[in-house]
Write an enzyme that holds these catalytic residues in place. Structure first.
Site, PDB file in Angstrom:
ATOM      1  N   VAL A 159     -34.366  17.000  -8.788  1.00 58.72           N
ATOM      2  CA  VAL A 159     -33.644  18.197  -9.217  1.00 58.72           C
ATOM      3  C   VAL A 159     -34.561  18.942 -10.174  1.00 58.72           C
ATOM      4  O   VAL A 159     -35.165  18.325 -11.071  1.00 58.72           O
ATOM      5  CB  VAL A 159     -32.309  17.811  -9.913  1.00 58.72           C
ATOM      6  CG1 VAL A 159     -31.610  19.037 -10.482  1.00 58.72           C
ATOM      7  CG2 VAL A 159     -31.381  17.081  -8.934  1.00 58.72           C
TER       8      VAL A 159
ATOM      9  N   TYR B   9     -29.294   4.643 -11.275  1.00 55.08           N
ATOM     10  CA  TYR B   9     -28.601   4.343 -10.020  1.00 55.08           C
ATOM     11  C   TYR B   9     -27.511   3.278 -10.082  1.00 55.08           C
ATOM     12  O   TYR B   9     -26.785   3.091  -9.116  1.00 55.08           O
ATOM     13  CB  TYR B   9     -29.624   3.991  -8.931  1.00 55.08           C
ATOM     14  CG  TYR B   9     -30.442   5.200  -8.536  1.00 55.08           C
ATOM     15  CD1 TYR B   9     -29.879   6.204  -7.764  1.00 55.08           C
ATOM     16  CD2 TYR B   9     -31.747   5.354  -8.975  1.00 55.08           C
ATOM     17  CE1 TYR B   9     -30.601   7.331  -7.419  1.00 55.08           C
ATOM     18  CE2 TYR B   9     -32.486   6.475  -8.634  1.00 55.08           C
ATOM     19  CZ  TYR B   9     -31.909   7.464  -7.857  1.00 55.08           C
ATOM     20  OH  TYR B   9     -32.629   8.571  -7.531  1.00 55.08           O
TER      21      TYR B   9
ATOM     22  N   PHE C  27     -41.807   3.951  -0.713  1.00 54.85           N
ATOM     23  CA  PHE C  27     -41.355   4.920   0.302  1.00 54.85           C
ATOM     24  C   PHE C  27     -40.693   6.113  -0.376  1.00 54.85           C
ATOM     25  O   PHE C  27     -40.413   6.064  -1.564  1.00 54.85           O
ATOM     26  CB  PHE C  27     -40.390   4.259   1.298  1.00 54.85           C
ATOM     27  CG  PHE C  27     -39.134   3.701   0.697  1.00 54.85           C
ATOM     28  CD1 PHE C  27     -37.971   4.452   0.618  1.00 54.85           C
ATOM     29  CD2 PHE C  27     -39.094   2.402   0.169  1.00 54.85           C
ATOM     30  CE1 PHE C  27     -36.809   3.937   0.055  1.00 54.85           C
ATOM     31  CE2 PHE C  27     -37.931   1.876  -0.374  1.00 54.85           C
ATOM     32  CZ  PHE C  27     -36.793   2.647  -0.448  1.00 54.85           C
TER      33      PHE C  27
HETATM   34  C1  LIG Z   1     -32.943  11.955 -11.845  1.00 50.51           C
HETATM   35  C2  LIG Z   1     -32.454  13.311 -11.358  1.00 50.51           C
HETATM   36  C3  LIG Z   1     -32.575  13.355  -9.830  1.00 50.51           C
HETATM   37  C4  LIG Z   1     -30.988  13.425 -11.775  1.00 50.51           C
HETATM   38  O1  LIG Z   1     -30.426  14.606 -11.190  1.00 50.51           O
HETATM   39  P1  LIG Z   1     -29.194  15.348 -11.874  1.00 50.51           P
HETATM   40  O2  LIG Z   1     -28.731  16.395 -10.933  1.00 50.51           O
HETATM   41  O3  LIG Z   1     -29.584  15.763 -13.244  1.00 50.51           O
HETATM   42  O4  LIG Z   1     -28.119  14.190 -11.962  1.00 50.51           O
HETATM   43  P2  LIG Z   1     -26.540  14.397 -12.108  1.00 50.51           P
HETATM   44  O5  LIG Z   1     -26.284  15.602 -12.956  1.00 50.51           O
HETATM   45  O6  LIG Z   1     -25.892  14.375 -10.768  1.00 50.51           O
HETATM   46  O7  LIG Z   1     -26.170  13.087 -12.907  1.00 50.51           O
HETATM   47  C5  LIG Z   1     -25.262  12.139 -12.458  1.00 50.51           C
HETATM   48  C6  LIG Z   1     -25.117  11.091 -13.534  1.00 50.51           C
HETATM   49  O8  LIG Z   1     -26.351  10.382 -13.684  1.00 50.51           O
HETATM   50  C7  LIG Z   1     -26.831  10.495 -15.027  1.00 50.51           C
HETATM   51  N1  LIG Z   1     -28.292  10.605 -14.966  1.00 50.51           N
HETATM   52  C8  LIG Z   1     -28.996  11.425 -14.185  1.00 50.51           C
HETATM   53  N2  LIG Z   1     -30.309  11.249 -14.374  1.00 50.51           N
HETATM   54  C9  LIG Z   1     -30.427  10.278 -15.295  1.00 50.51           C
HETATM   55  C10 LIG Z   1     -31.540   9.660 -15.923  1.00 50.51           C
HETATM   56  N3  LIG Z   1     -32.799  10.012 -15.598  1.00 50.51           N
HETATM   57  N4  LIG Z   1     -31.304   8.697 -16.811  1.00 50.51           N
HETATM   58  C11 LIG Z   1     -30.041   8.338 -17.125  1.00 50.51           C
HETATM   59  N5  LIG Z   1     -28.934   8.897 -16.578  1.00 50.51           N
HETATM   60  C12 LIG Z   1     -29.140   9.867 -15.668  1.00 50.51           C
HETATM   61  C13 LIG Z   1     -26.186  11.745 -15.567  1.00 50.51           C
HETATM   62  O9  LIG Z   1     -26.132  11.715 -16.972  1.00 50.51           O
HETATM   63  C14 LIG Z   1     -24.828  11.671 -14.919  1.00 50.51           C
HETATM   64  O10 LIG Z   1     -24.067  10.724 -15.642  1.00 50.51           O
HETATM   65  P3  LIG Z   1     -22.473  10.634 -15.592  1.00 50.51           P
HETATM   66  O11 LIG Z   1     -22.130   9.918 -14.323  1.00 50.51           O
HETATM   67  O12 LIG Z   1     -22.118   9.834 -16.798  1.00 50.51           O
HETATM   68  O13 LIG Z   1     -21.975  12.055 -15.606  1.00 50.51           O
HETATM   69  C15 LIG Z   1     -33.263  14.471 -11.958  1.00 50.51           C
HETATM   70  O14 LIG Z   1     -33.107  14.455 -13.354  1.00 50.51           O
HETATM   71  C16 LIG Z   1     -34.715  14.438 -11.627  1.00 50.51           C
HETATM   72  O15 LIG Z   1     -35.130  15.023 -10.652  1.00 50.51           O
HETATM   73  N6  LIG Z   1     -35.546  13.708 -12.439  1.00 50.51           N
HETATM   74  C17 LIG Z   1     -36.970  13.617 -12.231  1.00 50.51           C
HETATM   75  C18 LIG Z   1     -37.327  12.940 -10.905  1.00 50.51           C
HETATM   76  C19 LIG Z   1     -36.629  11.611 -10.735  1.00 50.51           C
HETATM   77  O16 LIG Z   1     -36.656  10.749 -11.599  1.00 50.51           O
HETATM   78  N7  LIG Z   1     -36.013  11.439  -9.549  1.00 50.51           N
HETATM   79  C20 LIG Z   1     -35.368  10.190  -9.186  1.00 50.51           C
HETATM   80  C21 LIG Z   1     -36.263   9.521  -8.236  1.00 50.51           C
HETATM   81  S1  LIG Z   1     -35.701   7.905  -7.819  1.00 50.51           S
END
Ligand SMILES: CC(C)(COP(=O)(O)OP(=O)(O)OC[C@H]1O[C@@H](n2cnc3c(N)ncnc32)[C@H](O)[C@@H]1OP(=O)(O)O)[C@@H](O)C(=O)NCCC(=O)NCCS
Length: 429
Positions: free
Chosen positions: A97, A136, A429
Site C-alpha cells: 500500500v 498477519y 516468492f
Molecule cells: C503492510 C501494509 C501492506 C499494510 O497495509 P494497510 O492498508 O496500511 O493495512 P490496513 O490499514 O488494512 O491494516 C489492517 C490492520 O493491520 C494493522 N497493520 C497494518 N500494517 C501493519 C504493520 N506493518 N505492523 C503492524 N500492524 C499493521 C493495522 O494497524 C490494522 O490493524 P487493526 O486490525 O487493529 O485495525 C502497508 O503498510 C505496506 O505496504 N507496508 C510496506 C510493505 C509491506 O510491508 N508489505 C507487506 C509485505 S508481506
C-alpha cells in the site's frame, strides 16, 4: 494526509498478460518495498521481468485518481505437509500500500476478498512470507516454518569418520544451462520435507539467467552432485568474496541454496564448499533449524547458528480440510474448537487418528469431521496455522496462553502433530 475514504475505492483486477498494466501496478510494491526505481535504460527489462514473474497469477489492487495505490497477488502453489506430500496452497505476495494510503483498511479489504475467493474455490490453506511479524496474525496466519543463518569456520571442519559419503562425483556447471537439473533436485527435496514449496520455471529462469534483477551475481558458482549413474542428486549454489588482510586470507563463501537427496550427497556438497582453497568462512542463510551439518563434524561448534527467523506463515481456510490434508505420526482423539475472527476456518472439529489405520510408512490418515461436541482444545486460526506443519509446539503455545485445554489434551495434540523433521521452506516468492 488526505481525507481519504478508502472504503469507497473499489478493488480492481489486473490482467497479468498486459505488460503495461502490470508495470503500472508493480510501481506500488516497488515504492512500498523501498526498491530504487530502475534506471531509464533498465525500465523495459524491469517491466518484462515483472510481467514474466506474475504470468497466470491473480493480481488485484486499488486505484485512486487513476493511479494504483495498493496491490495484492496470489497464485496456486503446492505446499508439502507432514506425511502426505504436496497439497494445494493459495500463495500470497506483492502485498503493498502506498505510504499516502496506509492504515485505512486497504490491506484488510484485499486480503479478505482473496481469502474468501480461495476458500470458495476449495483451498484449505494459504501461505505467505511476512515482511513484518505483527501484520498477519490478525488475519489468521501463524509462523509455520523457521530458518536459521549459519557461519562455519571452514578450517576447523573435519568430518567424522562415520559421516556418510556420496558415491558419485561433483561437477561445476553453468547455472543458466544446468537449472533444469537443479530444479529436479529441488523438486524431490521440497516434496520430502514439510514446508517445501514448488518453484515455478520462471523462478529458476530469472535466478539463473545472467543480467536480470533477480539473477545470481557474477561471483556465484553452481556445483552439482551426480550419483553413480550420473543423475544429479544434489547441488550447492554459492558465491565467493575475496578479501585479504595483508597476505592472510579472509576470503569467504556464502551458500545461497543447497539441496541433496541423501546424507551422502549432502556431506559431499558441504565438504566441497568448506574445503575451497583460500576460503576461511562459509555462511549460509535460510537453512533448516535442524541442519544436519553439525552432527557430521568432529567439532560441531565450527558451525555457529545466527538468527532464527520465521519464514513461511500458514493460514487454514477450512479447519476440517487443513487437518485432513496432512497425516499423523501420533494417534488419539480430540475435539478442537478453532476460533477465526474472519470466519473462514472457525469450526468445532473432531480429529481422530486411529492406530489401526497406520500405513506402512508409519503415517496415519486422520478422520476429521465437524462436531457439536464440547472442545478439548480451543485455539485460533493463526495457532492452527503455526501447528499444522509440525514446527511449533502445542505445549509451548499453551504455556504462552495462545492455546487453551487441559495439560493432557494439549500434550496429546502435541504428540499427534509432532514430526521427526522440522518444516523448512527456503523459497522466496
Ligand atoms: C503492510 C501494509 C501492506 C499494510 O497495509 P494497510 O492498508 O496500511 O493495512 P490496513 O490499514 O488494512 O491494516 C489492517 C490492520 O493491520 C494493522 N497493520 C497494518 N500494517 C501493519 C504493520 N506493518 N505492523 C503492524 N500492524 C499493521 C493495522 O494497524 C490494522 O490493524 P487493526 O486490525 O487493529 O485495525 C502497508 O503498510 C505496506 O505496504 N507496508 C510496506 C510493505 C509491506 O510491508 N508489505 C507487506 C509485505 S508481506
Amino acid at each position: 494526509m488526505t481525507n481519504l475514504d478508502a472504503g469507497a475505492l473499489p478493488l480492481q483486477e489486473v490482467d497479468p498478460a498486459d505488460a503495461g498494466a502490470v508495470a503500472a501496478w508493480r510501481q506500488v510494491p516497488r515504492v512500498a518495498f523501498l526498491e530504487p526505481a530502475p534506471a531509464p535504460q533498465d525500465e523495459d527489462r524491469w517491466a518484462r521481468e515483472a510481467a514474466e514473474r506474475v504470468a497466470g497469477q491473480r493480481l488485484s489492487g486499488v486505484v485512486d485518481a487513476g493511479r494504483w495505490v495498493a496491490t495484492y497477488r496470489s497464485f496456486d502453489s503446492q505446499l508439502t505437509v507432514p506425511g502426505a506430500g504436496p497439497v494445494p496452497v493459495n500463495a500470497v505476495s506483492s502485498v503493498s500500500v502506498l505510504p499516502t494510503h496506509r492504515r485505512r483498511g486497504l490491506l484488510r479489504r484485499m486480503i479478505d476478498a482473496d481469502l474468501r475467493r480461495a476458500r470458495e474455490q476449495g483451498h484449505a490453506l494459504a501461505a505467505l512470507i511476512a515482511a513484518e511479524a505483527p501484520i498477519y496474525g490478525r488475519f489468521g496466519f501463524g509462523v509455520a516454518t523457521a530458518s536459521v543463518s549459519l557461519s562455519v569456520d571452514a578450517r576447523s571442519c573435519r568430518f567424522r569418520p562415520d559421516a556418510p559419503r556420496g558415491s558419485g562425483r561433483l561437477e561445476l556447471v553453468p547455472a543458466a544451462a544446468a537449472w533444469p537439473e537443479l530444479a529436479a533436485v529441488h523438486d524431490a527435496s521440497r516434496r520430502a520435507r514439510p514446508g517445501g514449496l514448488a518453484r515455478e520455471e520462471t523462478w529458476w529462469r530469472q535466478w539463473t539467467r545472467p543480467g536480470g534483477s533477480r539473477a545470481l551475481g557474477a561471483s556465484a558458482h553452481v556445483v552439482l552432485h551426480r550419483d553413480a549413474t550420473g543423475v544429479a542428486d544434489g547441488y550447492a549454489v554459492y558465491e565467493v568474496a575475496e578479501e585479504w588482510a595483508g597476505r592472510v586470507s579472509r576470503c569467504s563463501a556464502r551458500v545461497l541454496d543447497l539441496h541433496a537427496a541423501d546424507a551422502g550427497a549432502y556431506r559431499d556438497l558441504w565438504e566441497f564448499v568448506l574445503s575451497l582453497d583460500w576460503v576461511r568462512t562459509v555462511t549460509a542463510k535460510d537453512r533448516p533449524v535442524d541442519e544436519l551439518l553439525p552432527l557430521l563434524l568432529e567439532d560441531p561448534r565450527a558451525v555457529q547458528r545466527g538468527a532464527v527467523d520465521d519464514f513461511l506463515w500458514v493460514r487454514p481456510l477450512d479447519a476440517v480440510g487443513a487437518l485432513a490434508a496432512r497425516r499423523y505420526r501420533g494417534c488419539g482423539t480430540l475435539v478442537l474448537r478453532v476460533v477465526d475472527p474472519q470466519g473462514a476456518a472457525g469450526a468445532a472439529v473432531l480429529l481422530h487418528v486411529d492406530a489401526q489405520r497406520c500405513g506402512q510408512d508409519g503415517w496415519t490418515c486422520a478422520e476429521v469431521t465437524a462436531t457439536t461436541r464440547e472442545p478439548d482444545v480451543v485455539l485460533g486460526a493463526a495457532e492452527l496455522g503455526a501447528l499444522l506443519l509440525g514446527g511449533t509446539s502445542a505445549v509451548a503455545l499453551a504455556r504462552a496462553g495462545r492455546v487453551a485445554g487441559s495439560p493432557e489434551a494439549v500434550r496429546r495434540l502435541h504428540s499427534m502433530l509432532a514430526t521427526e523433521q522440522e518444516p523448512w521452506c527456503p523459497t522466496w516468492f
